[in-house]
Design a protein around this motif. Structure first.
Motif, PDB file in Angstrom:
ATOM      1  N   PHE A  95     101.602 111.362 107.143  1.00  0.00           N
ATOM      2  CA  PHE A  95     100.931 110.084 107.362  1.00  0.00           C
ATOM      3  C   PHE A  95      99.475 110.168 106.914  1.00  0.00           C
ATOM      4  N   CYS A  96      98.770 111.222 107.314  1.00  0.00           N
ATOM      5  CA  CYS A  96      97.349 111.375 106.964  1.00  0.00           C
ATOM      6  C   CYS A  96      97.149 111.509 105.458  1.00  0.00           C
ATOM      7  N   LEU A  97      98.024 112.261 104.795  1.00  0.00           N
ATOM      8  CA  LEU A  97      97.892 112.443 103.348  1.00  0.00           C
ATOM      9  C   LEU A  97      98.130 111.137 102.597  1.00  0.00           C
ATOM     10  N   VAL A  98      99.131 110.368 103.022  1.00  0.00           N
ATOM     11  CA  VAL A  98      99.390 109.080 102.376  1.00  0.00           C
ATOM     12  C   VAL A  98      98.222 108.125 102.609  1.00  0.00           C
ATOM     13  N   GLU A  99      97.704 108.072 103.827  1.00  0.00           N
ATOM     14  CA  GLU A  99      96.549 107.225 104.125  1.00  0.00           C
ATOM     15  C   GLU A  99      95.346 107.623 103.277  1.00  0.00           C
ATOM     16  N   GLU A 100      95.122 108.905 103.134  1.00  0.00           N
ATOM     17  CA  GLU A 100      94.005 109.406 102.313  1.00  0.00           C
ATOM     18  C   GLU A 100      94.192 108.995 100.855  1.00  0.00           C
ATOM     19  N   ALA A 101      95.400 109.167 100.332  1.00  0.00           N
ATOM     20  CA  ALA A 101      95.669 108.799  98.940  1.00  0.00           C
ATOM     21  C   ALA A 101      95.454 107.307  98.718  1.00  0.00           C
ATOM     22  N   LEU A 102      95.913 106.489  99.641  1.00  0.00           N
ATOM     23  CA  LEU A 102      95.776 105.039  99.496  1.00  0.00           C
ATOM     24  C   LEU A 102      94.329 104.571  99.659  1.00  0.00           C
ATOM     25  N   SER A 103      93.510 105.359 100.335  1.00  0.00           N
ATOM     26  CA  SER A 103      92.112 104.967 100.532  1.00  0.00           C
ATOM     27  C   SER A 103      91.243 105.254  99.299  1.00  0.00           C
ATOM     28  N   HIS A 104      91.821 105.917  98.298  1.00  0.00           N
ATOM     29  CA  HIS A 104      91.102 106.236  97.054  1.00  0.00           C
ATOM     30  C   HIS A 104      91.931 105.808  95.852  1.00  0.00           C
ATOM     31  N   PRO A 105      92.135 104.500  95.654  1.00  0.00           N
ATOM     32  CA  PRO A 105      93.014 104.046  94.569  1.00  0.00           C
ATOM     33  C   PRO A 105      92.507 104.397  93.169  1.00  0.00           C
ATOM     34  N   GLU A 106      91.228 104.704  93.047  1.00  0.00           N
ATOM     35  CA  GLU A 106      90.667 105.047  91.743  1.00  0.00           C
ATOM     36  C   GLU A 106      90.866 106.524  91.396  1.00  0.00           C
ATOM     37  N   SER A 107      91.375 107.303  92.328  1.00  0.00           N
ATOM     38  CA  SER A 107      91.516 108.749  92.136  1.00  0.00           C
ATOM     39  C   SER A 107      92.973 109.149  91.940  1.00  0.00           C
ATOM     40  N   LYS A 108      93.154 110.313  91.335  1.00  0.00           N
ATOM     41  CA  LYS A 108      94.478 110.919  91.245  1.00  0.00           C
ATOM     42  C   LYS A 108      94.619 111.876  92.419  1.00  0.00           C
ATOM     43  N   GLU A 120     107.603 108.921 100.280  1.00  0.00           N
ATOM     44  CA  GLU A 120     107.950 107.669  99.603  1.00  0.00           C
ATOM     45  C   GLU A 120     108.053 106.514 100.594  1.00  0.00           C
ATOM     46  N   THR A 121     108.675 106.772 101.740  1.00  0.00           N
ATOM     47  CA  THR A 121     108.824 105.735 102.769  1.00  0.00           C
ATOM     48  C   THR A 121     107.472 105.245 103.246  1.00  0.00           C
ATOM     49  N   TYR A 122     106.539 106.159 103.521  1.00  0.00           N
ATOM     50  CA  TYR A 122     105.186 105.761 103.956  1.00  0.00           C
ATOM     51  C   TYR A 122     104.498 104.906 102.901  1.00  0.00           C
ATOM     52  N   PHE A 123     104.591 105.322 101.638  1.00  0.00           N
ATOM     53  CA  PHE A 123     103.976 104.539 100.564  1.00  0.00           C
ATOM     54  C   PHE A 123     104.596 103.143 100.469  1.00  0.00           C
ATOM     55  N   TYR A 124     105.929 103.071 100.509  1.00  0.00           N
ATOM     56  CA  TYR A 124     106.597 101.762 100.419  1.00  0.00           C
ATOM     57  C   TYR A 124     106.254 100.865 101.597  1.00  0.00           C
ATOM     58  N   GLN A 125     106.125 101.444 102.793  1.00  0.00           N
ATOM     59  CA  GLN A 125     105.766 100.655 103.968  1.00  0.00           C
ATOM     60  C   GLN A 125     104.363 100.081 103.825  1.00  0.00           C
ATOM     61  N   LYS A 126     103.471 100.832 103.230  1.00  0.00           N
ATOM     62  CA  LYS A 126     102.083 100.396 103.080  1.00  0.00           C
ATOM     63  C   LYS A 126     101.871  99.478 101.885  1.00  0.00           C
TER      64      LYS A 126
END
Length: 66
Positions: free
Chosen positions: A30-43, A58-64
């Motif tokens: 959950f924390c890693l997906v949240e971190e990734a989504l909080s930086h859309p300009e980054s890889k 994948e489920t966390y990303f699709y839910q968000k």
């Protein structure tokens, strides 16, 4: 008596990368997906060792993101 212990340790490395170590069940996916989504300009690279966790990520990303 049940004692629950959850630990997530994240640190910023000198090269600017973030390194995270966590216990099983601590919420790291959950924390890693949240971190990734909080930086859309980054890889962001999320590495996992199980196919089951790939499904969880994948489920966390699709839910968000839909």
């Amino acid at each position: 008596m049940e004692i629950l212990f959850s630990l997530i340790i994240s640190t910023m490395l000198s090269n600017g990368n973030k390194f995270t170590v966590a216990c099983a069940g601590s919420g790291k996916t959950f924390c890693l997906v949240e971190e990734a989504l909080s930086h859309p300009e980054s890889k962001i690279l999320i590495t996992t060792y199980t196919r089951e966790n790939i499904k969880n990520i994948e489920t966390y990303f699709y839910q968000k993101c839909g």
